[in-house]
Design a protein around this motif. Structure first.
Motif, PDB file in Angstrom:
ATOM      1  N   ARG A   1       6.425  13.125 -10.949  1.00 28.67           N
ATOM      2  CA  ARG A   1       5.396  12.415 -10.211  1.00 28.67           C
ATOM      3  C   ARG A   1       6.038  11.352  -9.334  1.00 28.67           C
ATOM      4  O   ARG A   1       6.792  10.521  -9.793  1.00 28.67           O
ATOM      5  N   PHE A   2       5.731  11.386  -8.025  1.00 27.30           N
ATOM      6  CA  PHE A   2       6.295  10.382  -7.118  1.00 27.30           C
ATOM      7  C   PHE A   2       5.546   9.065  -7.261  1.00 27.30           C
ATOM      8  O   PHE A   2       4.314   9.049  -7.291  1.00 27.30           O
ATOM      9  N   TYR A   3       6.284   8.021  -7.342  1.00 26.02           N
ATOM     10  CA  TYR A   3       5.668   6.693  -7.386  1.00 26.02           C
ATOM     11  C   TYR A   3       5.533   6.183  -5.954  1.00 26.02           C
ATOM     12  O   TYR A   3       6.191   5.263  -5.526  1.00 26.02           O
ATOM     13  N   LEU A   4       4.689   6.892  -5.204  1.00 28.27           N
ATOM     14  CA  LEU A   4       4.521   6.569  -3.790  1.00 28.27           C
ATOM     15  C   LEU A   4       3.058   6.309  -3.503  1.00 28.27           C
ATOM     16  O   LEU A   4       2.206   7.010  -4.000  1.00 28.27           O
TER      17      LEU A   4
ATOM     18  N   ALA B   1       0.843  -1.200   0.000  1.00 30.21           N
ATOM     19  CA  ALA B   1       0.000   0.000   0.000  1.00 30.21           C
ATOM     20  C   ALA B   1       0.874   1.245   0.000  1.00 30.21           C
ATOM     21  O   ALA B   1       1.909   1.289   0.679  1.00 30.21           O
ATOM     22  N   PRO B   2       0.509   2.273  -0.766  1.00 30.29           N
ATOM     23  CA  PRO B   2       1.310   3.499  -0.795  1.00 30.29           C
ATOM     24  C   PRO B   2       1.292   4.197   0.552  1.00 30.29           C
ATOM     25  O   PRO B   2       0.258   4.201   1.234  1.00 30.29           O
ATOM     26  N   PRO B   3       2.397   4.749   0.983  1.00 28.05           N
ATOM     27  CA  PRO B   3       2.452   5.426   2.287  1.00 28.05           C
ATOM     28  C   PRO B   3       1.683   6.739   2.255  1.00 28.05           C
ATOM     29  O   PRO B   3       1.436   7.318   1.205  1.00 28.05           O
ATOM     30  N   GLY B   4       1.357   7.242   3.449  1.00 28.87           N
ATOM     31  CA  GLY B   4       0.660   8.505   3.561  1.00 28.87           C
ATOM     32  C   GLY B   4       1.599   9.684   3.355  1.00 28.87           C
ATOM     33  O   GLY B   4       2.829   9.535   3.335  1.00 28.87           O
ATOM     34  N   GLN B   5       1.007  10.877   3.235  1.00 30.76           N
ATOM     35  CA  GLN B   5       1.790  12.071   2.981  1.00 30.76           C
ATOM     36  C   GLN B   5       2.776  12.356   4.100  1.00 30.76           C
ATOM     37  O   GLN B   5       3.907  12.761   3.863  1.00 30.76           O
ATOM     38  N   TRP B   6       2.342  12.146   5.369  1.00 23.66           N
ATOM     39  CA  TRP B   6       3.246  12.419   6.483  1.00 23.66           C
ATOM     40  C   TRP B   6       4.414  11.446   6.499  1.00 23.66           C
ATOM     41  O   TRP B   6       5.520  11.809   6.916  1.00 23.66           O
ATOM     42  N   THR B   7       4.195  10.231   6.080  1.00 23.57           N
ATOM     43  CA  THR B   7       5.298   9.274   5.993  1.00 23.57           C
ATOM     44  C   THR B   7       6.308   9.723   4.949  1.00 23.57           C
ATOM     45  O   THR B   7       7.529   9.667   5.177  1.00 23.57           O
TER      46      THR B   7
END
Length: 324
Positions: A321-324, A225-231
């Motif tokens: 674009r971040f692949y996060l 799962a992609p991490p959250g913005q704060w991560t």
């Protein structure tokens, strides 16, 4: 990984599309954000500079004593001596730096692709070379700014001359040393900032990817799962702090010598060897690390703030674009 115009990497890496970047928006927003960061961190640079040029007879030998002395004699404005010069020259210098950084990074990523290196290694090489190239290109603007602003920072301190603003510094330097005076310490600046920039970007790029792997986000874990913005922000901040610590420890001796050379008047001109001998005579080898604390804080805070703003601008400008 794709072409130089569209490079795809895994976590912590990006799709670079320099050709399609809205450069006007990127530079205008960038100038505003970097100006704000400079305002916040400028006093730290001033304190670092004063510590580096202090003599054995100087009473203020710690960061806190320098700050207390400045506030007592000049108030808060004293913490911003030379700020006008820095902010005037910083905008074109940053434009040069960012342009060289991105174009070089794209070229290096393309060059190392055939070697099938690990992602942290590719990141370290590409970011390191790009950081060094960007610093080299921007030194033509940065060095005269350094000479003028640092003389304003230390004027009247520890026996240094006083000036009536930045133009007075330029006039007196040109009168005594010619145009070469504005580039005093240029070689050491290159030796300081180019390796410092290379180490910072290499450490940031590689440490960020190591952290993502420790968190379970890499090319092997494509279904995670992609991490959250704060991560994402926390990982970038941690990478910036690590990079600042690494770069400051390696390059502070060069910065101390460079600063001393740049603030010396015509009548007190010393060679690099004489400066080194003087520092060692006063404080031993630790004299080469004067101002390490403020420099570490400044590089970590500046680097972390810069990289967060940089990544935000990149995404906001439809640059990457971040692949996060």
């Amino acid at each position: 990984m794709g072409t130089a115009r569209s490079q795809t990497h895994s976590f912590g890496q990006t799709e670079i599309n320099w050709d399609k970047l809205d450069k006007t928006k990127f530079y205008v927003l960038g100038a505003g954000i970097f100006t704000g960061v400079t305002v916040a961190l400028y006093p730290v640079s001033l304190v670092k500079t004063r510590l580096q040029v202090a003599t054995m007879d100087t009473v203020e030998r710690s960061a806190f004593s320098v700050i207390r002395s400045i506030l007592r004699t000049d108030g808060v404005p004293g913490l911003y001596r030379g700020f006008g010069t820095v902010i005037t020259g910083a905008i074109p210098a940053r434009i040069i730096f960012l342009t060289a950084l991105e174009t070089t990074k794209v070229a290096v990523f393309r060059s190392v692709e055939p070697f099938k290196l690990s992602e942290p290694t590719q990141a370290a090489i590409a970011n390191g070379i790009a950081g060094m190239a960007a610093s080299l290109c921007s030194q033509a603007v940065f060095v005269p700014i350094d000479v003028v602003s640092q003389r304003l920072m230390v004027q009247g301190y520890s026996g240094h001359a006083t000036y009536n603003g930045g133009f007075d510094v330029v006039r007196k330097v040109l009168k005594s040393d010619g145009i070469r005076g504005l580039y005093r310490g240029f070689g050491l600046s290159v030796m300081t900032y180019s390796p410092s920039s290379a180490v910072w970007w290499a450490s940031y790029g590689s440490s960020q990817r190591v952290i993502w792997r420790l968190l379970g986000h890499d090319s092997v874990h494509e279904k995670s799962a992609p991490p959250g913005q704060w991560t994402i922000v926390s990982v970038q901040a941690a990478g910036g702090i690590f990079a600042g610590a690494t770069a400051s420890c390696i390059t502070t001796p060069f910065d101390t010598i460079k600063t001393r050379l740049q603030v010396m008047g015509h009548e007190n001109r010393h060679t690099v060897r004489q400066v080194v001998k003087g520092l060692i005579a006063d404080d031993g080898w630790k004299g080469l690390y004067r101002g390490l604390g403020p420099r570490f804080f400044s590089m970590s805070a500046w680097g972390t703030s810069m990289i967060l703003a940089y990544e935000y601008l990149s995404r906001d400008s439809s640059f990457r674009r971040f692949y996060l």
